[in-house]
Design a protein around this motif. Structure first.
Motif, PDB file in Angstrom:
ATOM      1  N   THR A 187     -44.738  -4.367  23.409  1.00 11.30           N
ATOM      2  CA  THR A 187     -44.099  -3.167  22.876  1.00 11.30           C
ATOM      3  C   THR A 187     -42.603  -3.400  22.785  1.00 11.30           C
ATOM      4  OG1 THR A 187     -45.795  -1.762  23.871  1.00 11.30           O
ATOM      5  CG2 THR A 187     -43.685  -0.705  23.312  1.00 11.30           C
TER       6      THR A 187
ATOM      7  N   ARG B 203     -45.759  -1.854  18.498  1.00 16.41           N
ATOM      8  CA  ARG B 203     -44.864  -0.787  18.028  1.00 16.41           C
ATOM      9  C   ARG B 203     -43.514  -0.967  18.699  1.00 16.41           C
ATOM     10  NH1 ARG B 203     -48.818   0.826  20.786  1.00 16.41           N
ATOM     11  NH2 ARG B 203     -49.891   1.707  18.966  1.00 16.41           N
TER      12      ARG B 203
ATOM     13  N   CYS C 120     -41.002   4.110  13.690  1.00 18.72           N
ATOM     14  CA  CYS C 120     -40.788   3.931  15.130  1.00 18.72           C
ATOM     15  C   CYS C 120     -40.584   5.274  15.844  1.00 18.72           C
ATOM     16  CB  CYS C 120     -39.523   3.093  15.372  1.00 18.72           C
ATOM     17  SG  CYS C 120     -39.637   1.418  14.731  1.00 18.72           S
TER      18      CYS C 120
ATOM     19  N   ALA D 203     -44.163   5.259  23.520  1.00 19.27           N
ATOM     20  CA  ALA D 203     -45.024   4.215  22.959  1.00 19.27           C
ATOM     21  C   ALA D 203     -46.497   4.611  23.104  1.00 19.27           C
ATOM     22  CB  ALA D 203     -44.753   2.876  23.655  1.00 19.27           C
TER      23      ALA D 203
ATOM     24  N   HIS E 108     -47.444   7.484  20.831  1.00 20.63           N
ATOM     25  CA  HIS E 108     -47.658   6.976  19.477  1.00 20.63           C
ATOM     26  C   HIS E 108     -49.029   6.331  19.351  1.00 20.63           C
ATOM     27  CE1 HIS E 108     -46.792   3.992  16.123  1.00 20.63           C
ATOM     28  NE2 HIS E 108     -46.500   5.149  15.562  1.00 20.63           N
ATOM     29  N   GLU E 109     -49.358   5.568  20.384  1.00 12.27           N
ATOM     30  CA  GLU E 109     -50.668   4.916  20.385  1.00 12.27           C
ATOM     31  C   GLU E 109     -51.796   5.945  20.343  1.00 12.27           C
ATOM     32  OE1 GLU E 109     -52.875   1.392  23.018  1.00 12.27           O
ATOM     33  OE2 GLU E 109     -51.396   2.679  23.981  1.00 12.27           O
TER      34      GLU E 109
END
Lengths: 372, 372, 372, 372
Positions: free
Chosen positions: D8, D137, D172, D326, D329-330
């Motif tokens: 990441t 990401r 992002c 992160a 987002h996943e």
């Protein structure tokens, strides 16, 4: 140093402790121009003509009961933020030289020597140190851990007095930077008088008491009655552990309260606590709370919080005192030096307010002038 | 007081303000034995033989632009904790007498009088006060709200200078307890010189600056370099509101910084804030944060928090100054009195350290001795 | 109050002490609309529908071993700044009424009654109070001076337990606002269980511990390891004198440390001091010093200074607890109430963080709703 | 890390600043087991099952307008006490790797590119970083110096918004740890909505405001009216210099006051000062003075002094936020995340009290669980 320079010895009781290690390393750093002489009053202008031994002319040694080599002690102090990283290695040779001059202290448990035998041994160490290094004189400075106040009727001298007696016997000026007994015992009175050496004490004034000696006079001068003065000290390191002993703390507190009583005329309400907080290492925090009355009885409060490193505060004062007593000895002065009350919680007489003590110190600087 | 006692006038500019009201009520209370004279330095032993006018011989009057009667002002101050409950009623007659001697100040908006007309009117008030009360002399004391620093090139005198000029014209010693201009303007230089009157100023030193004048010398004497000195003042009351004006605060701060610059040799880093916090009323809290260096660069910090009542701190000093200047006038002394730097943030010369200022004050007390 | 209003008794152990006097006078002042109910959590919105007895419906009485009349005690507290001047006279009749309901406590030295006789006498006082005043119920609240922790193997019950036993016997809900033993002794276990009364304790959380219960969770939530938490309390008044007894202070400190241990998982380094400083009267200053670690071992410090009036902090909480327990009793709840941990240093279970305790209290407020 | 591990990216705006350098070095140190993860909330038990990217899987890069290499910056921070001596050399390879991923920021004076061209260039840097490193990401985190609040009617986007727009364009997740504008401008509203990315802000809560968010609820819960809340911040380093600009300080202060208004219901009296004190380096001291009322109007005061290293406080929170976003987002979460108000002075909604924000964060940790 030229080979012909007069050299002066500084002999620490507690030579591997934080204060002695910082003083030894710091003296080398200042002499080498690595650091300014912050905190060394004897390096300020009024002392320039007093004939004090130069910083670079000091030679270090001492007694200690511990074994840890000085360079390693210095590394530990640097890790704790007491001195800069890099300094121990920069002055490694000076630390090693001082380390080689440290002799075993005592008495440790099991030591069967009498007081007289111990004094003789310690005095021999001092004489030997001076002779081997070709020193003009050696000043003995007690920076060992605070002793408990001696029990009434104790048969033997406390360790601090054994070392002090050895200093007198070896003809060395003596400084007691701790609240321990040192020379202040009737048992040594005759020897001290006969020795005719300059000496100074007791208990270095580095933080809370320093502040008190400037703040208490303010209340007096402004005619503001102090009703209560309370304080708490938090500190770790060896000093914190030693003072966790109530008897040692009592010895320390007696000095702390003296400045208030001497200045204010009577002791105000309030207590002083000394707490061992190992997490703080060599850093000390002192909180003071002062309740005072204004006009028509208005209740007012001043609080102070002092955060400092005790060893870094004490070390330059210790160097000052060694230089001043060395020069006093050179000038033939003897006996207790009330002119040095500026440095002590529990001085040998003289005024209690720091500003008055500073004036006395300046007058002493003047008196020390003259041919070397 | 016997009918034959010499009586001395104290004329307050800002006679209905907190300081003047507290001084007037407190003087009566001390004279009547209701309270000890806490905070009055002139009531301590060293001043006993200085021939100062007795507390009971002082007669109060003044100028103010407000109307609130003094007894009512005193009640409001008692409600805010500035003076004890019960005191305003205990000294009601003295407050009423002083109230009857308060004359309108100025200029208020819309006042078309010239500076010269205002000075004449104020001086006439002073002369009339002295004559009606059979006073030996009258000391004028400015305790009005801080003025903004005058704009460069301003055509007219600030109000504080009008009152100061009136004092000179009426032959009165003058004290400026505020940071306002007062006598310190070229426009009054000739009149001041010709008047040959004793005067003192500027800006009473009651809290944060008082502390700074005892702490800054400590750092110098101990050779500890000060890296930054920051401060915040929280206060309400009329003073808080006046100092919320940045121009007034700037005038105040100039004095506050002077003690550091004078003592430390140069100004350390750091700012000073003055915040108006109405909730605090007449009580002020001052926090100072002092970052200093120890041996080998160790970073240390002293913090102080001062919680006091500004009026209760100022009032006894104002009475001190009135008495000292009255006696100086009686002894024929004239001009600025640097011996009174003990009382001021921005004094007329003399030393910056409080302990030195106190020595100067004691010498002045000695000089004032003699026949009445 | 209409004659038909349900009235609730509040019976103070220590009825002439600062807390009880402030609560009694303050309750009357709030009921009369003279002051807002600052500090009374039960007067905030979430409790509006909880069916608590109205402030104006509370009737006060109690036990005390002293004689000073309540109106006189209130005047003394007003003189010390604990309550406003003028308040004691404004609520004089309510103070006199409560004074008439105070019965002699005990045992005083020389009292030859057995524990059983004392309990019987105290319980009779409670029953008599309820009957004469036509009270729906009476909540007993211990606000007496802190007792020393009982010696192991002591034959007799401490006084706090005698009063607590009397409350149970008389069918009264019980609150222990002090660190004294109260109900927490095996000797009373059976009686407490049989009594089926709601009760709450121990040791009101008014200052330093209150702060600790909000700050300690912050360190946990932010994953910042606390290395040392040190504290000093300065206080005068009766509480200061009582806690000058090391045994009493030990009882107090046990509660203070519990919140840290419960929240942080283990006790950090550091001590707590409680100093008797009579000059401070009923005002308490608590200084805390918290050393904690940041990322990569950075050493950080939080210091707090709390300056409050203990009686003014405790009184509204005491009224809250009386109202809450009265309503709990009305709703048939019994046993220890961990939902009230919000109020205590050493609660009967429940969470240690103040925010969690507040949520539990709000849930309790909800549970108390329903028909009266 | 095995070659198959999901990696990441963490992309810092201000990648050579104190916070980014500390986060980069500290992440390597924690991953290598050299230091515990003090201050990283995501390393505590409640987050163990949330599927966050492991500390060792983070890859660092960023934009900066300065040139100083990261290893050199880290040495400077170690010299200032922000991180331990020895750490920069222990993680030198990781610092060098991150250094190689830093791209020039902008616009610098003289740059003629349009906003659109700058956004395109920055987005290309992000895309390139992800591709070259094979990242799942990349989270963009703004830790650059605080910008002045944009002037009304400004034609161009502030730099913080250009970087934020680039993050959105490159797909992002975005964190704004500063008070700068970032995504909070109408000009980016449509792009943010279309991007459907998780984002969080604004202005990390590391010291004074953190304390305020735990203390203000205490006053509310205890029904103690706050009358005034005043504060002063002293800090050096880059942040001190940036905030010496009044416009930047104003942006900062707006966030600081929000927590009080949100919690107390209205803004109390009192100001907040931010002083640049270069002598303090990266260490910050924040003093708060809170005047509050107790029962019957008793005036009480709480003061706090917070001494911390801003970078050491911020760095673990920045790592937390990168990991949380992160994972969000996943899991397909998008839009502002009020669940992260725990970290911010000026959050995207949610509660204002830290304890409530912590509960929201724990619920978020729960929500993030599930298959990777």
């Amino acid at each position: 140093m030229s080979a012909h320079t007069v050299r002066t010895g500084v002999w620490f009781i507690g030579a591997r402790g934080s204060v002695a290690t910082t003083a030894t390393a710091g003296c080398a750093a200042v002499a080498a121009g690595l650091h300014p002489a912050a905190g060394m009053v004897t390096e300020t202008a009024p002392f320039a003509e007093s004939g004090l031994p130069p910083v670079a002319s000091l030679v270090f040694g001492g007694h200690d009961t511990l074994d840890c080599p000085l360079p390693k002690r210095a590394e530990a102090l640097a890790a704790g933020g007491v001195m800069p990283h890099g300094l121990p290695s920069a002055v490694r040779s000076e630390l090693a030289a001082a380390d080689a001059e440290i002799r075993p202290g005592g008495p440790l448990p099991g030591d069967t020597r009498t007081d007289e035998e111990l004094i003789t041994a310690f005095a021999a160490d001092l004489t030997d140190f001076g002779r081997r290094n070709g020193l003009a004189r050696t000043v003995v400075v007690n920076v060992a851990s605070t002793e408990p106040a001696p029990a009434p009727g104790a048969q033997r001298l406390p360790a601090s007095s054994l070392y002090a007696a050895a200093a007198i016997r070896a003809g060395c000026p003596y400084v007691n930077f701790t609240p321990s007994t040192g020379l202040r015992t009737p048992a040594l009175q005759a020897a001290v008088a006969a020795g005719a050496l300059p000496h100074a004490g007791r208990d270095g004034k580095t933080g809370q008491t320093l502040l008190r000696s400037v703040l208490a006079p303010m209340f007096v001068q402004r005619a503001l009655p102090v009703r209560a003065w309370s304080g708490t000290n938090l500190l770790g390191g060896g000093d914190g552990a030693a003072l966790a002993d109530p008897a040692a703390a009592a010895a320390k507190n007696a000095g702390k309260e003296r400045v208030l009583t001497d200045t204010l005329g009577s002791a105000p309400e309030g207590e002083v606590h000394i707490d061992d907080v190992p997490a703080l290492g060599d850093w000390k925090t002192a909180w003071d709370h002062i309740a005072f009355d204004g006009f028509l009885g208005a209740r007012m409060v001043l609080q102070t919080t002092w955060q400092g490193c005790d060893s870094a505060l004490a070390a330059p004062l210790v160097l000052d005192l060694a230089r001043l007593l060395a020069r006093a000895h050179e000038r033939g002065l003897s006996g207790p030096r009330p002119e040095l009350g500026f440095y002590f919680k529990d001085p040998d007489g003289g005024p209690a307010a720091l500003s008055d003590q500073y004036l006395a110190l300046l007058a002493f600087a003047e008196r020390l002038r003259g041919e070397k």
